[in-house]
Design a protein around this motif. Structure first.
Motif, PDB file in Angstrom:
ATOM      1  N   MET A 190      66.621  66.695  -4.113  1.00 31.20           N
ATOM      2  CA  MET A 190      66.595  66.993  -2.673  1.00 31.20           C
ATOM      3  C   MET A 190      65.153  66.842  -2.203  1.00 31.20           C
ATOM      4  O   MET A 190      64.363  67.797  -2.233  1.00 31.20           O
ATOM      5  N   ASP A 191      64.792  65.649  -1.755  1.00 31.52           N
ATOM      6  CA  ASP A 191      63.398  65.327  -1.487  1.00 31.52           C
ATOM      7  C   ASP A 191      63.015  65.380  -0.010  1.00 31.52           C
ATOM      8  O   ASP A 191      61.843  65.563   0.308  1.00 31.52           O
ATOM      9  N   PHE A 192      63.950  65.159   0.890  1.00 33.38           N
ATOM     10  CA  PHE A 192      63.691  65.210   2.334  1.00 33.38           C
ATOM     11  C   PHE A 192      62.560  64.271   2.758  1.00 33.38           C
ATOM     12  O   PHE A 192      61.860  64.531   3.728  1.00 33.38           O
ATOM     13  N   GLY A 193      62.375  63.173   2.052  1.00 38.59           N
ATOM     14  CA  GLY A 193      61.294  62.251   2.375  1.00 38.59           C
ATOM     15  C   GLY A 193      61.775  61.054   3.168  1.00 38.59           C
ATOM     16  O   GLY A 193      62.874  61.042   3.734  1.00 38.59           O
ATOM     17  N   ASP A 194      60.946  60.021   3.198  1.00 39.00           N
ATOM     18  CA  ASP A 194      61.245  58.815   3.970  1.00 39.00           C
ATOM     19  C   ASP A 194      61.842  57.698   3.115  1.00 39.00           C
ATOM     20  O   ASP A 194      62.083  56.601   3.618  1.00 39.00           O
ATOM     21  N   ILE A 195      62.060  57.967   1.829  1.00 43.84           N
ATOM     22  CA  ILE A 195      62.594  56.959   0.924  1.00 43.84           C
ATOM     23  C   ILE A 195      64.021  57.338   0.537  1.00 43.84           C
ATOM     24  O   ILE A 195      64.288  58.484   0.162  1.00 43.84           O
ATOM     25  N   VAL A 196      64.934  56.383   0.623  1.00 42.93           N
ATOM     26  CA  VAL A 196      66.315  56.613   0.198  1.00 42.93           C
ATOM     27  C   VAL A 196      66.616  55.753  -1.018  1.00 42.93           C
ATOM     28  O   VAL A 196      65.987  54.714  -1.241  1.00 42.93           O
ATOM     29  N   PRO A 202      74.594  52.897  -1.089  1.00 43.88           N
ATOM     30  CA  PRO A 202      74.940  51.886  -2.098  1.00 43.88           C
ATOM     31  C   PRO A 202      74.750  50.446  -1.628  1.00 43.88           C
ATOM     32  O   PRO A 202      74.576  49.544  -2.472  1.00 43.88           O
ATOM     33  N   ASP A 203      74.782  50.204  -0.334  1.00 46.14           N
ATOM     34  CA  ASP A 203      74.666  48.833   0.176  1.00 46.14           C
ATOM     35  C   ASP A 203      73.214  48.378   0.352  1.00 46.14           C
ATOM     36  O   ASP A 203      72.982  47.222   0.708  1.00 46.14           O
ATOM     37  N   ASN A 204      72.255  49.265   0.117  1.00 47.45           N
ATOM     38  CA  ASN A 204      70.854  48.851   0.218  1.00 47.45           C
ATOM     39  C   ASN A 204      70.537  47.757  -0.802  1.00 47.45           C
ATOM     40  O   ASN A 204      71.060  47.772  -1.922  1.00 47.45           O
ATOM     41  N   GLU A 205      69.657  46.833  -0.426  1.00 46.07           N
ATOM     42  CA  GLU A 205      69.298  45.740  -1.324  1.00 46.07           C
ATOM     43  C   GLU A 205      68.448  46.222  -2.490  1.00 46.07           C
ATOM     44  O   GLU A 205      68.543  45.691  -3.601  1.00 46.07           O
ATOM     45  N   PHE A 207      66.770  49.503  -4.931  1.00 42.84           N
ATOM     46  CA  PHE A 207      67.119  50.849  -5.363  1.00 42.84           C
ATOM     47  C   PHE A 207      66.391  51.898  -4.533  1.00 42.84           C
ATOM     48  O   PHE A 207      66.964  52.917  -4.146  1.00 42.84           O
ATOM     49  N   LEU A 208      65.102  51.656  -4.259  1.00 40.19           N
ATOM     50  CA  LEU A 208      64.324  52.523  -3.374  1.00 40.19           C
ATOM     51  C   LEU A 208      63.980  51.754  -2.118  1.00 40.19           C
ATOM     52  O   LEU A 208      63.492  50.623  -2.189  1.00 40.19           O
ATOM     53  N   GLN A 209      64.238  52.353  -0.985  1.00 37.77           N
ATOM     54  CA  GLN A 209      64.031  51.643   0.276  1.00 37.77           C
ATOM     55  C   GLN A 209      63.647  52.656   1.344  1.00 37.77           C
ATOM     56  O   GLN A 209      64.137  53.792   1.339  1.00 37.77           O
ATOM     57  N   GLU A 210      62.774  52.243   2.270  1.00 38.26           N
ATOM     58  CA  GLU A 210      62.403  53.153   3.340  1.00 38.26           C
ATOM     59  C   GLU A 210      63.621  53.465   4.199  1.00 38.26           C
ATOM     60  O   GLU A 210      64.411  52.578   4.542  1.00 38.26           O
ATOM     61  N   ALA A 211      63.755  54.733   4.539  1.00 38.37           N
ATOM     62  CA  ALA A 211      64.879  55.166   5.366  1.00 38.37           C
ATOM     63  C   ALA A 211      64.733  54.625   6.780  1.00 38.37           C
ATOM     64  O   ALA A 211      63.624  54.492   7.304  1.00 38.37           O
ATOM     65  N   ASP A 212      65.860  54.297   7.396  1.00 41.08           N
ATOM     66  CA  ASP A 212      65.816  53.918   8.807  1.00 41.08           C
ATOM     67  C   ASP A 212      65.613  55.172   9.651  1.00 41.08           C
ATOM     68  O   ASP A 212      65.639  56.306   9.156  1.00 41.08           O
ATOM     69  N   ASP A 213      65.397  54.980  10.951  1.00 46.42           N
ATOM     70  CA  ASP A 213      65.047  56.108  11.819  1.00 46.42           C
ATOM     71  C   ASP A 213      66.148  57.161  11.869  1.00 46.42           C
ATOM     72  O   ASP A 213      65.868  58.370  11.914  1.00 46.42           O
ATOM     73  N   ILE A 214      67.393  56.721  11.853  1.00 47.44           N
ATOM     74  CA  ILE A 214      68.497  57.685  11.910  1.00 47.44           C
ATOM     75  C   ILE A 214      68.535  58.519  10.639  1.00 47.44           C
ATOM     76  O   ILE A 214      68.693  59.750  10.674  1.00 47.44           O
ATOM     77  N   LYS A 215      68.374  57.850   9.487  1.00 41.79           N
ATOM     78  CA  LYS A 215      68.385  58.579   8.218  1.00 41.79           C
ATOM     79  C   LYS A 215      67.220  59.558   8.151  1.00 41.79           C
ATOM     80  O   LYS A 215      67.371  60.700   7.676  1.00 41.79           O
ATOM     81  N   LYS A 216      66.050  59.148   8.629  1.00 46.98           N
ATOM     82  CA  LYS A 216      64.901  60.054   8.633  1.00 46.98           C
ATOM     83  C   LYS A 216      65.193  61.301   9.455  1.00 46.98           C
ATOM     84  O   LYS A 216      64.871  62.423   9.065  1.00 46.98           O
ATOM     85  N   LYS A 217      65.812  61.098  10.612  1.00 43.98           N
ATOM     86  CA  LYS A 217      66.133  62.241  11.468  1.00 43.98           C
ATOM     87  C   LYS A 217      67.178  63.147  10.800  1.00 43.98           C
ATOM     88  O   LYS A 217      67.093  64.379  10.880  1.00 43.98           O
TER      89      LYS A 217
END
Length: 240
Positions: A190-196, A202-205, A207-217
């Protein structure tokens, strides 16, 4: 969290994200109708299922953040997992299965890796399926394949559906742990950061990817709600 208090959070969420309460309630109605035919779990049923009539007052909630895999390995090496009720937030189920751990409960809005959630369910995980306005198709298409289901809604609870509070799968899992009587909730991944991670998306290209604005919120709300539990209940919220 009582619904009256949750409704204040919910109204803010509707405003911030532009969500439709009518869509949430329509999806919840569909989930309730499906569960009516499936003999769904009550909260008491769920408690008895995951405790086997033992008093277990400690839970581990697994989020799908970047620290998840390392946290799981640490838990396997240094903790007796039999002392805990294991609650996976949606895609965290995949990481647990990779480490040959079956959670007691999966909390999901059905956007994780469904094959793994179904596998966990066949291995006796209870599944807490959440209805909201954006997952109607998955609710209709996949809910009938699950056994041992408890249903939740983010609007007013009715019929077979509960609302314990919480917004994302991770913080809803914390509120569920509180509802089950946990006195201690240990948070893993449970990191609550900007990386998902791909566990979360699962559809991200990558494994680690910056979260979009909605996910960040969404993660900001998840952190605020987690802090609310820590500050307003007698439950100890601990980070691994």
């Amino acid at each position: 969290m009582e619904f009256g208090l949750w409704q204040r959070w919910y109204n803010d969420i509707l405003d911030d994200f532009g969500f439709s309460q009518e869509d949430d309630e329509y999806c919840a109605k569909q989930l309730d109708e499906i569960l009516f035919k499936q003999n769904p779990l009550t909260l008491d049923d769920l408690y008895l299922k995951v405790t086997n009539n033992r008093k277990i007052d400690k839970c581990i909630v697994f989020g799908a953040g970047p620290s998840l895999k390392n946290n799981i390995i640490e838990l396997k090496n240094d903790y007796d997992l039999n002392d805990y009720v294991l609650i996976a937030a949606d895609g965290a189920t995949t990481a647990l299965i990779e480490e040959r751990i079956i959670p007691d409960i999966v909390v999901t809005d059905l956007d994780g890796k469904l094959d793994d959630i179904l596998l966990a369910n066949t291995r006796d995980s209870a599944v807490v399926i959440h209805a909201h306005g954006n997952n109607l198709d998955n609710i209709i298409d996949y809910t009938p394949y699950f056994d041992n289901v408890l249903g939740t809604t983010q609007s007013k609870p009715h019929g077979n559906l509960y609302n314990f509070g919480g917004f994302t799968d991770g913080d809803r899992a914390i509120f569920l742990a509180v509802a089950l009587g946990a006195q201690e909730v240990l948070l893993a991944g449970m990191d609550f950061g900007d990386i998902v991670t791909q566990y979360s998306r699962p559809d991200n290209e990558k494994f680690l990817q910056e979260a979009d604005d909605i996910k960040k919120k969404k993660l900001e709300y998840a952190e605020k709600l987690t802090n609310w539990v820590s500050e307003n209940t007698n439950v100890d919220i601990l980070f691994l």
